[in-house]
Design an enzyme around this catalytic site. Structure first.
Site, short mmCIF file in Angstrom:
data_model
loop_
_atom_site.label_atom_id
_atom_site.label_comp_id
_atom_site.label_asym_id
_atom_site.label_seq_id
_atom_site.Cartn_x
_atom_site.Cartn_y
_atom_site.Cartn_z
N ASP A 269 0.87 -1.16 0.00
CA ASP A 269 0.00 0.00 0.00
C ASP A 269 0.92 1.23 0.00
O ASP A 269 2.13 1.12 0.16
CB ASP A 269 -0.93 -0.03 1.23
C1 GLC Z 1 -4.32 4.35 -0.26
C2 GLC Z 1 -5.19 3.15 -0.06
C3 GLC Z 1 -5.18 2.21 -1.22
C4 GLC Z 1 -4.99 2.98 -2.52
C5 GLC Z 1 -3.62 3.59 -2.49
C6 GLC Z 1 -3.35 4.46 -3.72
O1 GLC Z 1 -3.69 4.72 0.92
O2 GLC Z 1 -5.04 2.40 1.15
O3 GLC Z 1 -6.42 1.49 -1.22
O4 GLC Z 1 -5.13 2.10 -3.64
O5 GLC Z 1 -3.38 4.36 -1.32
O6 GLC Z 1 -4.18 5.57 -3.72
#
Ligand code: GLC
Length: 722
Positions: A269
């Site tokens: 993430d």
């Molecule tokens: C965020 C989320 C994830 C998302 C990523 C990119 O923090 O947890 O679901 O795809 O960052 O935006």
């Protein structure tokens, strides 16, 4: 797993010749050949990446011509590799902070609305649509597939997810992923795993036994992976039993790869990588590196390899996993943008909204017929549009938001800074469908004024909402901003009041007994106003079923309050012990003998259905079942018969083991069959899954608590691997 991928390739080759690969050129073979030709610099450029943003938003140097988005990994033209162009998310193609001018997209209803349809075919259709929009906008990776179980009534991202049951979440999530990847766009499944709260999400340590995790959240992912075969898995911010999700060898190398045979790649993430050793523990790619304390998969990784602390082979291993997924999905297409048919795409959003609306109560008030009378519509911008959830999944809807309320917040990108409504006005749509009625509007800002007007109306329709957003959980089950008081005032002035909920979570309903009808419309997406008006006016017969239990009060839930509520997300340790184990949602309430406000699977219709002749047959190691569903009411509609395992050798249990959405004309009856996944009959142990054998009792029902005649069957003991 490999066999299925070859099937996928054969289908893709048939569908899009330019992506065709010869049978001898399987994704693994092709990945190995291409990777072997890469330089180390090219390998490292695939193993970590920044969110490509304008320089004013941070240090990440975004190459000329690269559009702002969630993630970018550069192409390697000499190897005909187009790079990775990543966008969010499950509810449509996002445009964080509108950094790409005027770039809007079809806004789907929330994940809970999709789950409430109990319709995997519709989920796949939705996936196809957002996959095609991603590709048309020049993206080949869609950060979708959120299948975390909605364990708590307060979860800030529950609106993105697919409910509390592993079978429902896994089938719906996997079907959406399959639809996305049918468009040659890699989908993720996320957030792996047990990412159940937003409070202190970077530092939560989620504690649960392995068996409970295998039978709940991991089973949802396992089913989603089997059905959708996502090219990538996004590991989660939180720890699981003390080890960070993105550096968790047991989860990533043990469960995902060794047990499940997963061959794709694991991306972190955004800002969830914690050191070079993560690559040894199963993480292949550092995403959103500008959010990490430093870029770990560049110099620190090079140094660790040079010092012999990490074997150099990890570079090739991780790069091949990325390449093989891209090739398996056919996502190595030239990234040329193409036009989108917004109107056609919005039909999918409308259908999900129509099927996802749940009729919770109806004292013969609905449907509203088109007779001359006075109707007062009250509250929550119902004249302007319909609500949506905030955070990285927030889509800027086509036509632009009708309302964009600054919520505050600060920091990086501030994706949580605004409450956004899609321009689909329930009021305008009601007026179109009830031309003989006089329909007035009151904002609900002054409950006393609204009540005085309600007293003069024949029918009152009160719209209430509860906005949810990534990074924030709900501190209370109550509706915010005095809406309960508003409803109290309205129903006291006029008991012929319909309440329309636009919420991203269960809510308490202290006024329930005094209302005439209640529908749950969730966040209803690009054309939600139409769907709400169609259901209220009877043009559409509601068929949604709750994918989450609505507790009577927070005390009924495993956690009556958000652990660590108000804590800063600064790494301060926070342990959350999931005492319910695999008894998530309805299983918890059943095990405790609690009677919730509205149970999982619940939903009314404008007609009535009957289930007859449940039969369950042991078929070797598992069981199959069948039932006849009849429409015994006065109009066509759709039922969702649910099959539950209710006892094993006399011991009460409650597990959804099958469901099916079936459309029936008035008076029509249809047989429905269920093939039961043996894992749903089994317990997990380190030796794998075990069906202990003996007498297994099943019941079909209209929800997790409205169960009809039981049928017992003898099953033999059987053990099988994960
Ligand atoms: C965020 C989320 C994830 C998302 C990523 C990119 O923090 O947890 O679901 O795809 O960052 O935006």
């Amino acid at each position: 797993m490999k066999r299925e991928f070859l099937t996928v390739i054969a289908v893709i080759a048939a569908m899009c010749p330019q992506a065709a690969v010869s049978q001898s050129d399987d994704p693994d073979g092709r990945a190995a050949r291409i990777e072997a030709q890469m330089t180390d610099d090219e390998r490292y450029a695939l193993l970590w990446g920044y969110m490509p943003l304008p320089s004013r938003l941070g240090p990440a140097p975004t190459p000329e011509g690269v559009k702002p988005s969630a993630g970018y990994f550069p192409p390697i033209p000499r190897l005909r590799f187009p790079g990775l162009h990543e966008t969010d998310a499950s509810l449509g193609i996002t445009n964080p902070n509108q950094l790409r001018r005027n770039d809007t997209a079809t806004a789907l209803p929330s994940g809970l609305a999709l789950a409430a349809t109990f319709d995997p075919v519709l989920a796949e259709r939705a996936g196809r649509m957002i996959g095609s929009e991603a590709r048309a906008k020049g993206f080949n990776v869609l950060l979708a597939g959120g299948v975390n179980l909605t364990r708590d009534w307060f979860g800030g991202r529950n609106f993105e997810y697919l409910g509390e049951d592993p079978l429902l979440a896994g089938l719906m999530g996997g079907s959406s992923i399959r639809g996305i990847q049918s468009q040659n766009v890699v989908s993720t499944a996320k957030h792996f795993v047990l990412n159940a709260q937003e409070t202190a999400r970077h530092s939560v340590n989620a504690r649960i036994s392995e068996a409970a995790l295998r039978e709940s959240d991991l089973l949802a992912f396992q089913i989603a992976l089997e059905v959708g075969q996502p090219g990538s898995i996004m590991c989660a911010y939180n720890k699981v039993n003390g080890v960070s999700g993105c550096g968790n060898d047991w989860l990533l190398n043990g469960v995902l790869r060794k047990d499940w045979g997963y061959k794709g790649w694991v991306m972190s993430d955004w800002g969830a990588t914690h050191g070079p050793a993560d690559i040894v523990n199963g993480l292949d790619q550092e995403s959103g590196a500008q959010l990490d304390k430093q870029v770990w998969f560049d110099k620190p990784l090079k140094d660790s390899i040079a010092a012999g602390q990490i074997p150099k082979g990890v570079l090739s291993q991780s790069v091949r996993r990325i390449l093989r997924s891209v090739y398996a999905v056919g996502a190595d297409f030239p990234l040329a943008e193409r036009p989108i048919d917004d109107q056609a795409d919005s039909e999918v959003a409308l259908q999900i909204a129509r099927q996802g609306i749940v009729l919770l109560k109806n004292d013969n008030l609905l449907p509203l017929n088109n007779t001359p009378r006075r109707i007062l519509v009250v509250g929550r911008y119902a004249d302007r549009g319909v609500w949506s959830g905030g955070g990285s999944s927030q889509v800027t809807p086509n036509g632009g938001p009708s309302v964009r309320l600054p919520y505050g917040g600060s920091g990086f990108l501030n994706v949580n800074g605004f409450q956004v409504l899609a321009a689909s006005s329930p009021l305008a749509e009601l007026r179109k469908r009830l031309p003989n009625a006089t329909i007035e509007f009151d904002t609900g800002y002054d409950p006393g004024l609204a009540a005085a007007r309600a007293a003069k109306a024949d029918i009152v329709i009160a719209f209430v909402s509860k906005w949810q957003v990534e990074t924030l959980d709900s501190a209370s089950l109550a509706l915010p901003e005095g809406q309960d008081t508003l409803i109290d005032n309205l129903v006291s002035a006029n008991p012929h009041t319909v309440v329309v909920l636009e919420t991203g979570n269960p809510v308490a309903m202290p006024w329930l007994e005094k209302t005439g009808a209640v529908i749950q419309a969730w966040y209803s997406g690009q054309r939600g106003g139409e769907a709400i008006a169609e259901v209220l006016s009877g043009q559409v017969n509601p068929s949604g079923r709750l994918p989450m239990t609505f507790p009577r009060d927070a005390a009924q839930a495993p956690r009556s309050q958000v652990p660590g509520l108000g804590m800063p997300d600064d790494g301060t340790p926070l342990v959350v012990s999931y005492i319910e184990g695999a008894d998530v949602g309805y299983r918890w309430y059943a095990s405790k003998g609690f009677d919730p406000l509205f149970p999982f699977g619940f939903g009314l219709s404008y007609t009535q259905f009957r289930h007859d002749g449940l039969r369950v047959r042991s078929s070797g190691a598992t069981a199959t079942a069948s039932v006849t569903v009849s429409n015994i009411g006065a109009r066509a509609g759709a039922d969702v018969p649910q099959l539950y395992l209710v006892a094993i050798n006399g011991k009460p249990v409650r597990r959804l083991v099958g469901f099916s959405r079936v459309e029936l004309q008035q008076g029509e009856g249809k047989p429905v069959s269920f093939a039961i996944d043996p894992r749903l009959l089994a317990d997990w142990s380190p030796q794998g899954w075990t069906i202990n054998g003996g007498t297994y009792e099943f019941a079909v029902g209209h929800s997790a608590t409205q169960l009809e005649a039981r049928v017992a069957v003898r099953l033999s003991r059987r053990c099988f691997k994960p």
